[in-house]
Design a protein around this motif. Sequence first.
Motif, PDB file in Angstrom:
ATOM      1  N   MET A  56       0.851  -1.192   0.000  1.00 30.73           N
ATOM      2  CA  MET A  56       0.000   0.000   0.000  1.00 30.73           C
ATOM      3  C   MET A  56       0.888   1.243   0.000  1.00 30.73           C
ATOM      4  O   MET A  56       1.797   1.365   0.821  1.00 30.73           O
ATOM      5  CB  MET A  56      -0.916   0.006   1.233  1.00 30.73           C
ATOM      6  N   SER A  57       0.646   2.177  -0.917  1.00 32.39           N
ATOM      7  CA  SER A  57       1.475   3.367  -1.035  1.00 32.39           C
ATOM      8  C   SER A  57       1.238   4.324   0.130  1.00 32.39           C
ATOM      9  O   SER A  57       0.229   4.241   0.841  1.00 32.39           O
ATOM     10  CB  SER A  57       1.173   4.090  -2.346  1.00 32.39           C
ATOM     11  N   ARG A  58       2.179   5.259   0.304  1.00 27.70           N
ATOM     12  CA  ARG A  58       2.039   6.233   1.382  1.00 27.70           C
ATOM     13  C   ARG A  58       0.814   7.122   1.163  1.00 27.70           C
ATOM     14  O   ARG A  58       0.139   7.518   2.115  1.00 27.70           O
ATOM     15  CB  ARG A  58       3.304   7.083   1.471  1.00 27.70           C
ATOM     16  N   ALA A  59       0.521   7.452  -0.096  1.00 25.92           N
ATOM     17  CA  ALA A  59      -0.644   8.284  -0.389  1.00 25.92           C
ATOM     18  C   ALA A  59      -1.941   7.562  -0.041  1.00 25.92           C
ATOM     19  O   ALA A  59      -2.873   8.155   0.518  1.00 25.92           O
ATOM     20  CB  ALA A  59      -0.643   8.683  -1.868  1.00 25.92           C
ATOM     21  N   THR A  60      -1.994   6.269  -0.345  1.00 27.31           N
ATOM     22  CA  THR A  60      -3.185   5.493   0.003  1.00 27.31           C
ATOM     23  C   THR A  60      -3.325   5.379   1.516  1.00 27.31           C
ATOM     24  O   THR A  60      -4.434   5.445   2.059  1.00 27.31           O
ATOM     25  CB  THR A  60      -3.120   4.093  -0.634  1.00 27.31           C
ATOM     26  N   LEU A  61      -2.206   5.243   2.206  1.00 29.85           N
ATOM     27  CA  LEU A  61      -2.235   5.219   3.670  1.00 29.85           C
ATOM     28  C   LEU A  61      -2.745   6.546   4.228  1.00 29.85           C
ATOM     29  O   LEU A  61      -3.435   6.579   5.249  1.00 29.85           O
ATOM     30  CB  LEU A  61      -0.841   4.919   4.223  1.00 29.85           C
ATOM     31  N   ALA A  62      -2.405   7.640   3.537  1.00 30.26           N
ATOM     32  CA  ALA A  62      -2.905   8.953   3.961  1.00 30.26           C
ATOM     33  C   ALA A  62      -4.434   8.985   3.873  1.00 30.26           C
ATOM     34  O   ALA A  62      -5.118   9.474   4.782  1.00 30.26           O
ATOM     35  CB  ALA A  62      -2.296  10.054   3.098  1.00 30.26           C
ATOM     36  N   GLY A  63      -4.970   8.465   2.778  1.00 34.96           N
ATOM     37  CA  GLY A  63      -6.423   8.399   2.638  1.00 34.96           C
ATOM     38  C   GLY A  63      -7.055   7.537   3.712  1.00 34.96           C
ATOM     39  O   GLY A  63      -8.129   7.860   4.249  1.00 34.96           O
ATOM     40  N   LEU A  64      -6.406   6.429   4.052  1.00 31.29           N
ATOM     41  CA  LEU A  64      -6.905   5.561   5.126  1.00 31.29           C
ATOM     42  C   LEU A  64      -6.898   6.311   6.461  1.00 31.29           C
ATOM     43  O   LEU A  64      -7.817   6.174   7.271  1.00 31.29           O
ATOM     44  CB  LEU A  64      -6.037   4.307   5.216  1.00 31.29           C
ATOM     45  N   GLY A  65      -5.863   7.123   6.668  1.00 29.85           N
ATOM     46  CA  GLY A  65      -5.796   7.922   7.890  1.00 29.85           C
ATOM     47  C   GLY A  65      -6.957   8.888   8.001  1.00 29.85           C
ATOM     48  O   GLY A  65      -7.512   9.104   9.092  1.00 29.85           O
ATOM     49  N   ALA A  66      -7.365   9.469   6.872  1.00 33.20           N
ATOM     50  CA  ALA A  66      -8.516  10.375   6.875  1.00 33.20           C
ATOM     51  C   ALA A  66      -9.776   9.639   7.314  1.00 33.20           C
ATOM     52  O   ALA A  66     -10.565  10.156   8.112  1.00 33.20           O
ATOM     53  CB  ALA A  66      -8.708  10.977   5.482  1.00 33.20           C
TER      54      ALA A  66
END
Length: 283
Positions: free
Chosen positions: A1-11
């Motif tokens: 999972m990319s860092r950007a996708t992880l950012a979305g998960l964090g949201a």
Amino acid sequence: MSRATLAGLGAMLLWAFLGLLAKLAEGIPPLQVTALGMGIGGSAALALVLVRGQARRLRQGGIAWLHGVGGLFGYHALYFAGLAFAPAVEANLLNYLWPLLVVLLSAPILGMPLGGRRIAGVALGFLGCALLVGSGARFPAGAMLGFACSTAAALVWGLYSVTARRLSAVPTEAVAGFCLASAALAGLLHLLFETSVMPDARQALALLLMGLGPVGAAFFLWDIGMKRGDPRLLGTLAYGIPVASTLLLLAGGFGEPSWRLALAAGLVTSGGVLAAKTARKQA
């Protein structure tokens, strides 16, 4: 999972706490909550933007400002009004029709085909919400106004999210300006139509956490995730928010478990997963 996708998960993880924090701030008028929460989030984001020397990224065209302020202010004002006028758990679940509406609105706005499974997924979601407020459900007077606000909030956020694809050139840093403008608009309307309430210690802490998390950092994380991450995966995971948010509200004592609520949550989540899985297969 990319860092950007992880950012979305964090949201999404932060948004799961929005309903609980809003109820902990209960007693503060909806527009005042919107103004204070977004003011805190926008101020923190603006400070970071200025420290990084990226103030020029706040200069955006009128369409970008209309989209950003209309989406952020409109959604949160309606969301907090829904929680103020209707039972928290049911209003919160109605609000989380927005992932289903993102799928449904993608056809007329972005020209993406729906297909039978997507339509079935949307139908399951609406069935779950109809179960909440349909025949046999009993709610206090005025609750229907709250349910209407929650449903309208879902529609606003669905439109905001879908149309954001057409504004992908707008930098994430600009969201700081959108938050502050939304806070100013909410503050003005609050002064015109509401009576100000001085927050107590619990309410103040809830507003602070709300502004730093679900009504602050989450916007920026979501923007990164949608523009640079895997929207298909984020779309699938988004349907877990209503379940997590509902469980947090129940754990906080804001609602009573029932078979109707459990079935409605299951229908909304299952419909979303069905729609999202279809999208991944056809991508």
